[in-house]
Enzyme design. Sequence first.
Site, short mmCIF file in Angstrom:
data_model
loop_
_atom_site.label_atom_id
_atom_site.label_comp_id
_atom_site.label_asym_id
_atom_site.label_seq_id
_atom_site.Cartn_x
_atom_site.Cartn_y
_atom_site.Cartn_z
N ASP A 54 -14.02 17.48 -98.49
CA ASP A 54 -15.32 17.59 -99.16
C ASP A 54 -15.13 17.82 -100.65
O ASP A 54 -14.02 18.07 -101.13
CB ASP A 54 -16.18 18.70 -98.51
CG ASP A 54 -15.61 20.10 -98.72
OD1 ASP A 54 -15.33 20.47 -99.88
OD2 ASP A 54 -15.44 20.83 -97.73
N GLY B 87 -9.21 30.50 -95.87
CA GLY B 87 -9.80 29.68 -94.82
C GLY B 87 -8.94 28.55 -94.29
O GLY B 87 -9.45 27.46 -94.06
N THR B 88 -7.67 28.82 -94.10
CA THR B 88 -6.84 27.80 -93.44
C THR B 88 -5.97 28.46 -92.37
O THR B 88 -5.46 29.57 -92.58
CB THR B 88 -5.97 27.00 -94.43
OG1 THR B 88 -5.00 26.25 -93.67
CG2 THR B 88 -5.24 27.87 -95.43
N SER B 89 -5.81 27.78 -91.24
CA SER B 89 -5.00 28.33 -90.16
C SER B 89 -3.51 28.18 -90.46
O SER B 89 -2.68 28.72 -89.73
CB SER B 89 -5.34 27.61 -88.86
OG SER B 89 -5.18 26.21 -89.02
N HIS C 83 -5.44 16.07 -98.61
CA HIS C 83 -5.72 15.22 -97.43
C HIS C 83 -6.79 14.17 -97.69
O HIS C 83 -7.43 13.69 -96.76
CB HIS C 83 -6.11 16.11 -96.25
CG HIS C 83 -5.00 17.00 -95.77
ND1 HIS C 83 -5.17 18.09 -94.96
CD2 HIS C 83 -3.65 16.92 -96.00
CE1 HIS C 83 -4.00 18.66 -94.72
NE2 HIS C 83 -3.07 17.98 -95.35
N TYR D 212 -16.36 9.13 -89.54
CA TYR D 212 -16.27 9.62 -90.93
C TYR D 212 -17.56 9.38 -91.70
O TYR D 212 -17.89 10.15 -92.61
CB TYR D 212 -15.05 9.03 -91.64
CG TYR D 212 -13.78 9.75 -91.21
CD1 TYR D 212 -13.48 11.01 -91.72
CD2 TYR D 212 -12.93 9.21 -90.25
CE1 TYR D 212 -12.35 11.70 -91.30
CE2 TYR D 212 -11.80 9.90 -89.83
CZ TYR D 212 -11.51 11.14 -90.36
OH TYR D 212 -10.40 11.84 -89.94
N GLN E 156 -7.07 21.42 -98.72
CA GLN E 156 -6.84 20.48 -97.61
C GLN E 156 -8.16 19.81 -97.25
O GLN E 156 -8.20 18.93 -96.40
CB GLN E 156 -6.30 21.25 -96.40
CG GLN E 156 -4.96 21.90 -96.66
CD GLN E 156 -4.63 22.92 -95.58
OE1 GLN E 156 -4.09 22.58 -94.53
NE2 GLN E 156 -4.95 24.17 -95.82
N ASN E 157 -9.24 20.26 -97.88
CA ASN E 157 -10.56 19.76 -97.51
C ASN E 157 -10.84 18.39 -98.13
O ASN E 157 -10.43 18.11 -99.26
CB ASN E 157 -11.64 20.75 -97.92
CG ASN E 157 -11.48 22.07 -97.21
OD1 ASN E 157 -10.75 22.15 -96.22
ND2 ASN E 157 -12.14 23.11 -97.70
N ARG F 290 -19.43 12.45 -91.01
CA ARG F 290 -18.87 13.59 -91.77
C ARG F 290 -19.32 13.50 -93.23
O ARG F 290 -19.67 14.48 -93.85
CB ARG F 290 -17.33 13.59 -91.73
CG ARG F 290 -16.67 13.63 -90.36
CD ARG F 290 -16.78 14.97 -89.67
NE ARG F 290 -18.11 15.29 -89.20
CZ ARG F 290 -18.71 14.68 -88.17
NH1 ARG F 290 -18.13 13.73 -87.50
NH2 ARG F 290 -19.94 15.04 -87.80
N1 APR Z 1 -14.36 32.02 -94.26
C1 APR Z 1 -13.00 31.91 -94.36
N2 APR Z 1 -12.23 31.45 -93.38
C2 APR Z 1 -12.84 31.07 -92.24
C3 APR Z 1 -14.24 31.14 -92.05
C4 APR Z 1 -15.01 31.65 -93.14
N3 APR Z 1 -16.34 31.77 -93.10
N4 APR Z 1 -14.53 30.69 -90.81
C5 APR Z 1 -13.36 30.35 -90.24
N5 APR Z 1 -12.33 30.58 -91.10
C6 APR Z 1 -10.89 30.36 -90.92
C7 APR Z 1 -10.37 30.38 -89.49
O1 APR Z 1 -10.11 31.71 -89.08
C8 APR Z 1 -9.10 29.55 -89.61
O2 APR Z 1 -7.98 30.34 -89.99
O3 APR Z 1 -10.60 29.08 -91.41
C9 APR Z 1 -9.43 28.58 -90.77
C10 APR Z 1 -9.71 27.16 -90.33
O4 APR Z 1 -8.55 26.59 -89.80
P1 APR Z 1 -8.51 25.06 -89.35
O5 APR Z 1 -9.74 24.76 -88.57
O6 APR Z 1 -7.20 24.82 -88.72
O7 APR Z 1 -8.64 24.26 -90.73
P2 APR Z 1 -7.50 23.89 -91.78
O8 APR Z 1 -6.46 24.95 -91.84
O9 APR Z 1 -8.19 23.53 -93.04
O10 APR Z 1 -6.88 22.58 -91.14
C11 APR Z 1 -5.83 21.94 -91.81
O11 APR Z 1 -5.90 20.12 -90.27
O12 APR Z 1 -7.14 18.56 -89.04
C12 APR Z 1 -6.42 18.79 -90.16
O13 APR Z 1 -6.44 17.51 -92.08
C13 APR Z 1 -7.17 18.49 -91.41
O14 APR Z 1 -7.10 19.57 -93.56
C14 APR Z 1 -7.15 19.79 -92.17
C15 APR Z 1 -5.91 20.47 -91.63
#
Ligand code: APR
Length: 230
Positions: free
Chosen positions: A91, A172-174, A106, A55, A88-89, A58
């Site tokens: 930063d 930008g979240t999965s 988070h 961390y 969820q970020n 990071r």
């Molecule tokens: N702009 C927008 N979205 C993007 C970009 C971009 N330039 N690049 C990638 N992505 C998308 C991907 O397609 C994906 O859907 O961002 C998403 C990232 O997903 P994850 O990596 O799973 O991140 P996140 O959803 O924030 O993860 C959730 O998981 O590990 C834990 O606590 C951590 O907060 C985090 C949580």
Amino acid sequence: MKKQKLVVLTGAGISAESGLKTFRDSDGLWEGYNIEDVATFDAWKRNPAMVQEFYNQRRKAILEAKPNAAHIALAKLENDFDVHIITQNIDDLHERAGSKKVLHLHGEIKKSQSTANSKLIYDMEGWELKMGEKCELGSQLRPFIVWFGEAVPKIEEAAEIVVRADVFIVVGTSLVVYPAAGLVNYVAKKVPIYIVDPGEPTVTNSERIIFIQQKATIGIRKLMDDYLLV
Ligand code: APR
């Protein structure tokens, strides 16, 4: 006139164009580690020095990163909307871009937390949190991060914000990590949901979902031009 309440749920993808890696995009590893090996309380118990150092790196990267056009555009939307960011970020790029209402689900990398009392949270100077640095109760300080398996204390507050949204945006979240991903279910009926993400749509089973398959910087611009500011 009262401004419409615009609630934005963000994840790692919004900071990708600032040079910060997402968690699940490439090879399933996060900066060379399995998430479970560094982002769980068990990992901390096994090898606190390694987790601390992970961390620290990071934090260093985040301090060097800058908000991108997507963070800045969301901050500027405050001129026209009552904007609430739920991120969820870990930063602080939303804050540095100028967003006023930011809820971190988070944790926050620029803060440390007592290992004896989770309510004791401290602002940090610089990037390094050292083993041996202690809270006022004399226990080791850990990064202020909600690890897998830990409670998400702000989730109820977040749900209350989402319930009152007039417009809901996901960037930008999965949407695979709960309870954060479940916030979508609190959006009131008839409220439009916009999803900005360059990946494949994961939630499409609803007419009110408008999917903008673009990176955050371009997608948020498009969202503003085509839907929000027309
Ligand atoms: N702009 C927008 N979205 C993007 C970009 C971009 N330039 N690049 C990638 N992505 C998308 C991907 O397609 C994906 O859907 O961002 C998403 C990232 O997903 P994850 O990596 O799973 O991140 P996140 O959803 O924030 O993860 C959730 O998981 O590990 C834990 O606590 C951590 O907060 C985090 C949580």
